[in-house]
Scaffold this active site. Sequence first.
Site, PDB file in Angstrom:
ATOM      1  N   GLN A   1     -69.329 -63.865  56.050  1.00  0.00           N
ATOM      2  CA  GLN A   1     -68.428 -64.023  54.915  1.00  0.00           C
ATOM      3  C   GLN A   1     -68.114 -62.679  54.265  1.00  0.00           C
ATOM      4  O   GLN A   1     -66.975 -62.420  53.865  1.00  0.00           O
ATOM      5  CB  GLN A   1     -69.037 -64.973  53.879  1.00  0.00           C
TER       6      GLN A   1
ATOM      7  N   GLU B   1     -70.047 -85.599  79.243  1.00  0.00           N
ATOM      8  CA  GLU B   1     -69.765 -86.780  78.431  1.00  0.00           C
ATOM      9  C   GLU B   1     -70.279 -86.674  76.998  1.00  0.00           C
ATOM     10  O   GLU B   1     -69.667 -87.203  76.069  1.00  0.00           O
ATOM     11  CB  GLU B   1     -70.352 -88.029  79.091  1.00  0.00           C
TER      12      GLU B   1
ATOM     13  N   ASP C   1     -72.862 -79.645  50.446  1.00  0.00           N
ATOM     14  CA  ASP C   1     -72.909 -78.723  51.579  1.00  0.00           C
ATOM     15  C   ASP C   1     -74.200 -78.911  52.372  1.00  0.00           C
ATOM     16  O   ASP C   1     -74.178 -79.012  53.604  1.00  0.00           O
ATOM     17  CB  ASP C   1     -72.810 -77.284  51.073  1.00  0.00           C
TER      18      ASP C   1
ATOM     19  N   GLN D   1     -81.354 -63.472  48.777  1.00  0.00           N
ATOM     20  CA  GLN D   1     -80.689 -63.228  47.499  1.00  0.00           C
ATOM     21  C   GLN D   1     -81.654 -62.987  46.339  1.00  0.00           C
ATOM     22  O   GLN D   1     -81.430 -62.087  45.520  1.00  0.00           O
ATOM     23  CB  GLN D   1     -79.755 -64.392  47.176  1.00  0.00           C
TER      24      GLN D   1
ATOM     25  N   HIS E   1     -71.902 -69.800  48.072  1.00  0.00           N
ATOM     26  CA  HIS E   1     -72.725 -71.016  48.181  1.00  0.00           C
ATOM     27  C   HIS E   1     -73.594 -71.052  46.935  1.00  0.00           C
ATOM     28  O   HIS E   1     -74.085 -70.019  46.473  1.00  0.00           O
ATOM     29  CB  HIS E   1     -73.572 -70.969  49.447  1.00  0.00           C
TER      30      HIS E   1
END
Length: 341
Positions: free
Chosen positions: A29, A228, A192, A87, A109
């Site tokens: 990001q 499959e 999320d 963080q 987020h």
Amino acid sequence: MPAKVYTDKDANLAFFKNKTLAVLGFGSQGHAHALNLKESGCKVIIGLYDGSKSIPVAREKGFEVYSTGEAVRRADVIFVALPDTKQAAAYKKDIAPNLSKGKSLLFSHGFSIHFKTIVPPKNVDVILVAPKGPGHIVRRQFTEGKGVPALIAVYQDATKQARKTALAWAKGVGGTRAGVIETTFKEETETDLFGEQTVLCGGVSALVQAGYETLVEAGYQPEMAYFECLHELKLIVDLMNESGISGMRFSISETAKWGDVTVGPKIVDKSVKKRMKAALKDIQTGRFARGWVKEYETGYKKYNALLKAGEKHGIEQVGSRLRGLMPWMQKRSLKGVQAAY
């Protein structure tokens, strides 16, 4: 009532005139936001820890690179583009000591804020801009003149300008081209995590592996089971993505549709939904977050063991060989590759 959708006309990039935007981290990001904002005419700097392998990469892209703390000190808006697991430590060591009144902390987020692994001071804005797609798609769509839909949220509005900041950032990365919806840190974080665990990653992975195992254990060729239960999944998901579940059903055979509506609900039945509700409760109460924090604080032992076991599953070996026979398919080997921060 339908949610309001913000578009280009609702956001003003001029709001960032004479402001410096810092992106902490240059991973998935981080690099996408930084490049998109730079090409939108914003002043963007990069903050990285000393010795980061991303320093020369960011400089090669034309960015001024500073230590994390110095980038925070210089910037008006600070995007914490680091993994959730990194963080809190970065905040304590480098971000908090360099925050001052009126700055904006931005996340893609809400985990750290919602579960309070980071508790910011009351005199800064805390906002969220979350594109609903991985960084490389955010970047690619932008370069093609398109955009990835995004979410925005305001957790703290010390300046009374937080929403304007979030919308300007969303516009700078291309989100308002596709549409931006306002949410909350709580809603974004919990939905999320639920989606990742029960449908998008955990649910799909478990369903694919179980289907593959069922066919192989019944004596069918592994290659047939792979096609499959995994290969054709993308084709079906693409149809859903383009026109919804009903649109997908319009495109498949009557036999497939009949199996879909009669057998599917027997496989993913009420007991599955009951366990989904239990998973959601674990998220809502913070139980999942506490367990995840404990896992990374104690060295990722269970996490790494489970990932390693997944890599040894028979579907991985069969799939690797079959994908090698498809020259049109983009090959991505992720062995030893980590996002750069």
